[in-house]
Design a protein around this motif. Structure first.
Motif, mmCIF file in Angstrom:
data_model
loop_
_atom_site.group_PDB
_atom_site.id
_atom_site.type_symbol
_atom_site.label_atom_id
_atom_site.label_comp_id
_atom_site.label_asym_id
_atom_site.label_seq_id
_atom_site.Cartn_x
_atom_site.Cartn_y
_atom_site.Cartn_z
ATOM 1 N N ASN A 1 1.036 -1.354 0.166
ATOM 2 C CA ASN A 1 -0.044 -0.254 -0.063
ATOM 3 C C ASN A 1 0.483 0.904 -0.024
ATOM 4 O OD1 ASN A 1 -1.542 -2.136 2.432
ATOM 5 N ND2 ASN A 1 -3.127 -1.054 0.545
ATOM 6 N N ARG A 2 0.791 1.634 -1.015
ATOM 7 C CA ARG A 2 1.181 3.800 -1.033
ATOM 8 C C ARG A 2 1.580 4.294 -0.043
ATOM 9 N NH1 ARG A 2 5.956 4.474 -2.606
ATOM 10 N NH2 ARG A 2 6.886 2.563 -2.865
ATOM 11 N N VAL A 3 1.843 4.813 0.931
ATOM 12 C CA VAL A 3 1.028 6.138 1.278
ATOM 13 C C VAL A 3 1.982 7.068 0.740
ATOM 14 C CG1 VAL A 3 0.162 7.065 3.827
ATOM 15 C CG2 VAL A 3 0.118 4.423 3.386
ATOM 16 N N ASP A 4 1.230 8.457 -0.115
ATOM 17 C CA ASP A 4 1.603 9.504 -0.465
ATOM 18 C C ASP A 4 0.430 10.318 -0.489
ATOM 19 O OD1 ASP A 4 -0.572 8.733 -2.689
ATOM 20 O OD2 ASP A 4 0.977 8.129 -4.290
ATOM 21 N N ALA A 5 0.409 11.328 -1.245
ATOM 22 C CA ALA A 5 0.103 12.616 -1.264
ATOM 23 C C ALA A 5 -1.528 12.512 -1.522
ATOM 24 C CB ALA A 5 0.104 13.673 -1.810
ATOM 25 N N ALA A 6 -1.304 11.420 -2.265
ATOM 26 C CA ALA A 6 -2.907 11.103 -2.949
ATOM 27 C C ALA A 6 -3.494 10.083 -1.964
ATOM 28 C CB ALA A 6 -3.440 10.444 -4.137
ATOM 29 N N PHE A 7 -3.257 9.121 -1.147
ATOM 30 C CA PHE A 7 -3.774 8.793 -0.018
ATOM 31 C C PHE A 7 -3.970 9.252 1.559
ATOM 32 C CE2 PHE A 7 -3.719 6.323 3.525
ATOM 33 C CZ PHE A 7 -3.628 5.067 3.466
ATOM 34 N N LEU A 8 -3.440 10.822 1.439
ATOM 35 C CA LEU A 8 -3.159 10.683 2.200
ATOM 36 C C LEU A 8 -5.112 12.056 2.586
ATOM 37 C CD1 LEU A 8 0.143 12.228 4.260
ATOM 38 C CD2 LEU A 8 -2.005 10.244 4.681
ATOM 39 N N ASP A 9 -5.111 13.065 1.052
ATOM 40 C CA ASP A 9 -5.583 13.441 0.497
ATOM 41 C C ASP A 9 -7.113 12.945 0.549
ATOM 42 O OD1 ASP A 9 -4.387 15.548 -0.236
ATOM 43 O OD2 ASP A 9 -4.330 15.366 -2.034
ATOM 44 N N ALA A 10 -7.248 11.731 0.757
ATOM 45 C CA ALA A 10 -8.424 10.609 0.532
ATOM 46 C C ALA A 10 -9.041 10.683 1.995
ATOM 47 C CB ALA A 10 -8.180 9.692 -0.302
ATOM 48 N N ALA B 1 4.963 -3.977 8.647
ATOM 49 C CA ALA B 1 6.125 -3.874 7.778
ATOM 50 C C ALA B 1 7.284 -3.715 8.831
ATOM 51 C CB ALA B 1 6.280 -3.749 6.788
ATOM 52 N N VAL B 2 8.354 -3.681 8.603
ATOM 53 C CA VAL B 2 9.394 -3.307 9.512
ATOM 54 C C VAL B 2 10.146 -2.213 8.624
ATOM 55 C CG1 VAL B 2 11.215 -4.776 9.092
ATOM 56 C CG2 VAL B 2 12.069 -3.052 11.007
ATOM 57 N N GLY B 3 9.722 -2.492 7.332
ATOM 58 C CA GLY B 3 10.308 -1.597 6.153
ATOM 59 C C GLY B 3 8.946 -0.882 5.801
ATOM 60 N N TYR B 4 9.339 0.937 6.098
ATOM 61 C CA TYR B 4 8.426 1.695 5.646
ATOM 62 C C TYR B 4 9.089 2.841 4.431
ATOM 63 C CZ TYR B 4 11.504 4.602 9.045
ATOM 64 O OH TYR B 4 12.357 4.447 9.084
ATOM 65 N N ASN B 5 9.305 2.377 3.464
ATOM 66 C CA ASN B 5 9.425 3.095 2.446
ATOM 67 C C ASN B 5 8.350 3.253 0.911
ATOM 68 O OD1 ASN B 5 10.204 0.265 2.009
ATOM 69 N ND2 ASN B 5 10.078 0.647 -0.457
ATOM 70 N N ASN B 6 7.461 2.452 1.866
ATOM 71 C CA ASN B 6 5.881 2.256 1.092
ATOM 72 C C ASN B 6 5.599 4.017 1.606
ATOM 73 O OD1 ASN B 6 5.618 1.527 3.405
ATOM 74 N ND2 ASN B 6 3.876 0.445 2.950
ATOM 75 N N ILE B 7 5.492 4.005 2.616
ATOM 76 C CA ILE B 7 4.755 5.909 3.330
ATOM 77 C C ILE B 7 5.606 6.474 3.098
ATOM 78 C CG2 ILE B 7 4.079 6.076 5.627
ATOM 79 C CD1 ILE B 7 3.845 3.381 5.858
ATOM 80 N N THR C 1 3.522 12.974 8.820
ATOM 81 C CA THR C 1 3.783 14.382 9.633
ATOM 82 C C THR C 1 3.542 15.539 9.396
ATOM 83 O OG1 THR C 1 6.233 13.425 10.296
ATOM 84 C CG2 THR C 1 6.181 15.104 11.608
ATOM 85 N N ALA C 2 3.415 16.327 8.278
ATOM 86 C CA ALA C 2 2.762 17.333 7.703
ATOM 87 C C ALA C 2 0.975 17.557 8.196
ATOM 88 C CB ALA C 2 3.158 18.531 6.056
ATOM 89 N N ARG C 3 0.962 16.248 7.883
ATOM 90 C CA ARG C 3 -0.960 16.495 7.830
ATOM 91 C C ARG C 3 -1.234 15.370 9.573
ATOM 92 N NH1 ARG C 3 -3.325 14.963 2.098
ATOM 93 N NH2 ARG C 3 -1.351 15.839 1.114
ATOM 94 N N GLY C 4 0.112 15.882 10.533
ATOM 95 C CA GLY C 4 -0.824 15.778 11.909
ATOM 96 C C GLY C 4 -1.027 13.571 12.439
#
Ligand code: GLV
Length: 323
Positions: free
Chosen positions: A57-66, A77-83, A89-92
């Motif tokens: 699951n890619r957590v990017d601006a489009a995800f956060l906008d929704a 997962a331990v890796g969080y390069n998908n986020i 942080t900027a959106r709390g």
């Protein structure tokens, strides 16, 4: 404050679902191993306060906008390069991951790949299954012993340390590279020596990638690195595919500048570079690092424990970043 609503955006093991069911939140889960379509994801995110995500699951601006009410992303997962952590942080939005519980499983896979590639195990297995006639001979399928050889670990975190322990038990010498050396007592326990990255590439008989994937580690192992490595050396990657320049790896193998590679992760996963597929000197497995019943259950449970902690107003257990 919106009522707590947890959306689970990929199928997770039951211990995670059971723990979520104990919270005060309404829980919705995508119940398929197929990726959730964007429209369905966005419809669920519209009223979510918590999202449980997989590495796909890619957590990017489009995800956060929704997700206007989102407070927490719990990555299983331990890796969080998908986020995109700064965007969260900027959106709390607090981000948590699942370190620790998958350390041994992943180190086991890295050690397994070392043995498979140096002892030609997958190649031998393919020979038997091919039905080709074979008979034992003194010179058949000779591999390379690992005793007294140097394992160079790039990224001496928990998984790197667990791999070092295993490799030491197999009689390997351990070199490692981290931005900062680990504590002297850890070095002593593992018999591990810190090296600069170029020195490690040049000195190692096996190089294992165990660092996180970030902008800084993109293509950390590239044509230049292969130029420094011994032609008799092997590369192991159980971290993230894009840390290795896969085209440069194929070039190095084709030119005989590397003895082989054991890969659990791929640059354009799930695609694998076509130049790797026909090669007998590479072992290719489908991102199995944490793939045991116990480990995947523990990862899901830890992600859900993080969800519960935040819903109760407590500190998350394993934060990447708390807002
Ligand atoms: C698996 O690759 C993980 O990061 O947990």
């Amino acid at each position: 404050m919106s009522a707590p609503r947890v959306v689970v955006l990929g199928r997770i093991p039951q211990p995670g679902m059971d723990r979520l069911a104990e919270t005060s939140a309404e829980v919705w889960a995508w119940d398929s191993d197929e990726p959730i379509p964007d429209a369905e994801r966005d419809a669920q995110l519209a009223t979510a306060t918590t999202a449980v995500t997989l590495l796909t699951n890619r957590v990017d601006a489009a995800f956060l906008d929704a997700a206007p009410n989102l407070r927490h992303v719990a990555n299983v997962a331990v890796g969080y390069n998908n986020i995109d952590v700064p965007a969260c942080t900027a959106r709390g939005v607090t981000v948590t991951n699942t370190p620790g519980v998958l350390t041994d499983a992943t180190a086991d896979i890295a050690m397994g790949l070392i043995l498979m590639v140096t002892r030609r195990l997958a190649e031998g297995e393919r020979l038997i299954r091919s039905g080709e006639p074979w008979k034992w001979s003194m010179f058949m399928m000779l591999g390379s012993g690992i005793q007294g050889r140097t394992l160079g670990i790039v990224g001496m975190g928990a998984i790197g340390e667990a791999l070092a322990q295993r490799a030491k038990a197999f009689g390997m010498d351990i070199a490692y590279h981290n931005r900062r050396p680990v504590a002297p007592d850890v070095e002593q326990r593992l018999g591990a020596t810190w090296m600069g990255l170029d020195e490690l590439f040049a000195a190692s008989d096996v190089v294992s990638i165990n660092c996180p994937y970030t902008d800084d580690t993109h293509h950390l192992v590239d044509a230049r690195a292969f130029g420094l490595m011994k032609p008799s050396a092997y590369l192991i990657n159980t971290a993230r595919g894009p840390i290795v320049d896969e085209a440069a790896l194929v070039d190095a193998l084709e030119a005989g500048r590397l003895a082989g590679a054991g890969l659990d992760v791929f640059e354009h996963e799930p695609q694998v570079h076509p130049g790797l597929i026909p090669r007998d000197d590479v072992v290719l497995i489908p991102h199995l690092g944490s793939a045991t019943e116990e480990t995947r259950g523990a990862m899901a449970k830890l992600a859900a424990d993080n969800v519960a902690a935040i819903l109760e107003g407590a500190a998350p257990l394993t934060p990447v970043h708390v807002v």
